[in-house]
Design a protein around this motif. Structure first.
Motif, short mmCIF file in Angstrom:
data_model
loop_
_atom_site.label_atom_id
_atom_site.label_comp_id
_atom_site.label_asym_id
_atom_site.label_seq_id
_atom_site.Cartn_x
_atom_site.Cartn_y
_atom_site.Cartn_z
N THR A 5 3.16 -1.09 -5.74
CA THR A 5 2.12 -1.66 -6.59
C THR A 5 2.03 -3.16 -6.35
O THR A 5 3.04 -3.86 -6.37
N LEU A 21 7.73 -1.89 -14.15
CA LEU A 21 7.64 -1.08 -12.94
C LEU A 21 8.92 -1.15 -12.13
O LEU A 21 9.39 -0.14 -11.59
N ILE A 26 9.84 1.61 -9.14
CA ILE A 26 8.62 1.48 -8.33
C ILE A 26 8.64 0.13 -7.63
O ILE A 26 8.86 -0.90 -8.26
N VAL A 28 7.37 -3.16 -6.44
CA VAL A 28 6.30 -3.99 -6.99
C VAL A 28 6.32 -5.36 -6.32
O VAL A 28 7.37 -5.95 -6.11
N LEU A 244 0.91 1.44 -17.69
CA LEU A 244 2.06 2.26 -17.34
C LEU A 244 1.74 3.74 -17.50
O LEU A 244 2.23 4.58 -16.71
N THR A 252 0.32 9.53 -11.08
CA THR A 252 0.22 8.79 -9.82
C THR A 252 -0.82 9.37 -8.88
O THR A 252 -1.61 8.65 -8.27
#
Length: 256
Positions: A5, A21, A26, A28, A244, A252
């Motif tokens: 992301t 995140l 994830i 980021v 989120l 996703t």
């Protein structure tokens, strides 16, 4: 492909997004425009500086395998937001814009709504002589002509994170500070500097809203620069939790 992301930052919410995140694993990357010389540390990866427009942003996202683009820039950073829309269109990468709700006047407020800094400057001579200017360090040139005119020039108190670049109004005092600001602190500042009019942009959020309450209590007029209209056709949410929810593992594959 593992999720990656890219957050276009510029707000408190961008920091909260990066933290959340990163905490769930994830990847980021947070991108800062570079206008603040010493940014605070952020979780994940940090990128500072422009991309070279929508085309450069699209190339960067492809090269770094970005899977979601989050626009968490300041509500007045319309050029960056427009570039994000175009880059998302070129790449097909999902774009979500986080726009916290704007402020709204309440009972007792003396608000004057304007579209631009130039309109705000033109209105000031009819409202007061000692101006608390909280529009950031960019755009102060709009207040130079009105500040220097007449036998009783306006006097400005400017608050920003870093020193503004010239030109600035001739009678201008700069205080360097970063929110959040307390109501007691804003009351004290307005009284100590004998402020009789406040100028602000409608950035929304609680971090800098205390000045509005203090101005209401003191009966001061407030000139509020309205936000530019957001780009059309973009999924826009009001808070971090909403982002989120869209980026959760279950969502996703269907992120807008």
């Amino acid at each position: 492909m593992a999720p990656h992301t890219l957050i276009l930052a510029g707000t408190t919410e961008a920091r909260e997004l990066a933290t959340a995140l990163d905490a769930v694993g994830i990847r980021v990357t947070t991108s800062l425009a570079g206008r603040v010389g010493t940014p605070r540390a952020l979780p994940g990866e940090l990128r500072v500086g422009g991309f070279g427009g929508a085309g450069g942003l699209a190339v960067w996202m492809r090269e770094h395998h970005v899977t979601a683009l989050l626009d968490a820039t300041h509500p007045f950073a319309h050029r960056i937001s427009e570039n994000a829309v175009e880059a998302a269109r070129r790449t097909g990468i999902p774009l979500i814009a986080l726009r916290r709700p704007g402020w709204a006047p309440g009972p007792g407020d003396r608000w004057h709504s304007v579209r631009t800094l130039d309109e705000a400057a033109a209105l000031l001579p009819s409202l007061g002589r000692r101006v608390f200017l909280t529009t950031g360090r960019l755009g102060l040139a709009a207040f130079v002509p009105v500040g220097d005119s007449g036998p009783d020039p306006l006097r400005f108190l400017v608050r920003s994170v870093e020193l503004p670049d010239p030109p600035t109004p001739r009678h201008c005092q700069v205080i360097l500070d970063r929110g959040p600001f307390t109501l007691d602190g804003e009351r004290r500042l307005l009284r100590e500097h004998r402020i009789d009019v406040l100028v602000t942009k409608d950035s929304g959020g609680p971090a800098t809203a205390a000045k509005l309450t203090a101005a209401r209590e003191l009966g001061l007029p407030v000139v509020v620069v309205r936000r530019p209209e957001p780009p059309a056709g973009v999924t826009t949410v009001p808070d971090v939790d909403s982002v989120l929810a869209l980026l959760s593992p279950a969502a996703t594959d269907t992120c807008p």
